[in-house]
Design an enzyme around this catalytic site. Sequence first.
Site, PDB file in Angstrom:
ATOM      1  N   PHE A  20       5.330  -9.343  -0.622  1.00  0.00           N
ATOM      2  CA  PHE A  20       4.296  -8.799  -1.029  1.00  0.00           C
ATOM      3  C   PHE A  20       3.374  -7.669  -1.980  1.00  0.00           C
ATOM      4  O   PHE A  20       2.819  -7.718  -3.463  1.00  0.00           O
ATOM      5  CB  PHE A  20       3.228  -9.028  -0.180  1.00  0.00           C
ATOM      6  CG  PHE A  20       2.588 -10.692   0.145  1.00  0.00           C
ATOM      7  CD1 PHE A  20       2.247 -11.479  -0.645  1.00  0.00           C
ATOM      8  CD2 PHE A  20       2.495 -10.273   1.607  1.00  0.00           C
ATOM      9  CE1 PHE A  20       2.262 -12.610  -0.449  1.00  0.00           C
ATOM     10  CE2 PHE A  20       2.906 -11.845   2.027  1.00  0.00           C
ATOM     11  CZ  PHE A  20       2.359 -12.842   1.437  1.00  0.00           C
ATOM     12  N   LYS A  41       0.856   0.915   0.224  1.00  0.00           N
ATOM     13  CA  LYS A  41       1.026  -0.338  -0.288  1.00  0.00           C
ATOM     14  C   LYS A  41       0.581  -0.796  -1.432  1.00  0.00           C
ATOM     15  O   LYS A  41      -0.307  -0.915  -1.855  1.00  0.00           O
ATOM     16  CB  LYS A  41       1.042  -1.261   0.449  1.00  0.00           C
ATOM     17  CG  LYS A  41       1.725  -2.830   0.722  1.00  0.00           C
ATOM     18  CD  LYS A  41       1.955  -3.370   1.415  1.00  0.00           C
ATOM     19  CE  LYS A  41       2.197  -4.768   1.280  1.00  0.00           C
ATOM     20  NZ  LYS A  41       2.321  -6.135   2.531  1.00  0.00           N
ATOM     21  N   ASP A 141       3.849 -12.014  10.427  1.00  0.00           N
ATOM     22  CA  ASP A 141       5.316 -11.977   9.976  1.00  0.00           C
ATOM     23  C   ASP A 141       6.071 -10.751   9.911  1.00  0.00           C
ATOM     24  O   ASP A 141       5.597  -9.224   9.802  1.00  0.00           O
ATOM     25  CB  ASP A 141       4.418 -11.262   7.786  1.00  0.00           C
ATOM     26  CG  ASP A 141       5.140 -10.734   7.324  1.00  0.00           C
ATOM     27  OD1 ASP A 141       6.817 -10.783   7.415  1.00  0.00           O
ATOM     28  OD2 ASP A 141       4.969  -9.907   6.004  1.00  0.00           O
TER      29      ASP A 141
END
Length: 405
Positions: A20, A41, A141
């Site tokens: 992502f 991020k 994840d």
Amino acid sequence: MADLLDGRYLLHEKLGRGMFGTVHRAELRVLGHTLRQVGVKLFHAERAVPVPELLGEALQSIEVVEKCPDPVVRDRFLTCLDAGVEDGAAGRPYMVTELARGDLAWRLRGGQLPVATVRDYARQLCQGLAFLHGQGVVHLDLKPGNILVSASGSLKIGDFGLARRVSAVLRRAPAAGGTVWYVPAEVLQLQEAGPEADVYALGLICYQMLTGRLPHQDQLRAAAPDEVTAPDTDTLVRLKLRDAEPPGIRNPEVRGHPFEAVVMRAVSPLATDRYPDAGALLRALDDPAGAPPPRALTPRQRLETLTEHLRGALRRGDLDLADELRREALDLNRALPDTAMVPEVYALATEAALRRDEGGEARALAMEGLGRRRCPETFRAMAAAFAGTELGRGFARRSGEGAGR
């Protein structure tokens, strides 16, 4: 050259890249002064998922963690400090966290770890996951790159990009190498994912720490080589429905150790054979001898699970996997009394045989199913096996009638 994000975060080198987004080391700058080092991020600009959904799902899970009353459990997660979208909805979405000193992937570059270290790491991760599962949240994840190592050496779970409520249907599956390596077959087939999916991922991480590699690693790398190449999902599902060899084959230190049995149950191909959640896995780590046995599945329950995977293999056109599954499903179905057998197995097995141009086998299977029970599923099998004949047309008309034996 350093990049200033949203007027506050001075971005430096990249620390990692995931499905992502990309993580950078950064400084929080206020009035020209650096207040602290952080991790930022940046979500990918070419994202297919809307920004509110990307941030919303992750922040909901982080909010659950922040409400945890136990500081030890809270410390098992990477602390989120800020999140937003630069310059409004058209800008870059980002999330700011505490800065970790490395990740478990870096730690594993040196190969296998001592059994005592692996058990300690597994307990730390289970503490965090057990809390999430108790709140009805699954991470989905888990992989070494998403497990951060703090300055003190403890582990922290990060990246909630796929996390969701257990009751939510998985609308998008992990779709890149490195992530899909740790995903079980039931998630790759876009079925609902429960805590057993996290148990599987954690079991694989333990397996990798013990042996220095994953089960079927060479084939996994060929099917999903990196973070940007679309994976060969058919091959991945086939690999994940095979049993792993015991880690003791590659690491004599764990051979016959109770921990080996715990890891092997965690990486079972079928979700129903694993620990039901991280809490049960944690109890097994603390007391392997006293751990609850696997849930006793009836042959019918196991057959229903195999039938789901057979249906998925046919839907994707993976005929090799379908052949393996139909043989096992037929063996189980034949061992059940007529009143308990699963008629759909005959319909799916007939379809699999027809796709292999095995007309004689398809007709034999359809007639076997019809002989055991007359119902829409066996009528459908007969219609397919004898397509183009008056007999086939007759069963095609009857397949919607719902006649029972």
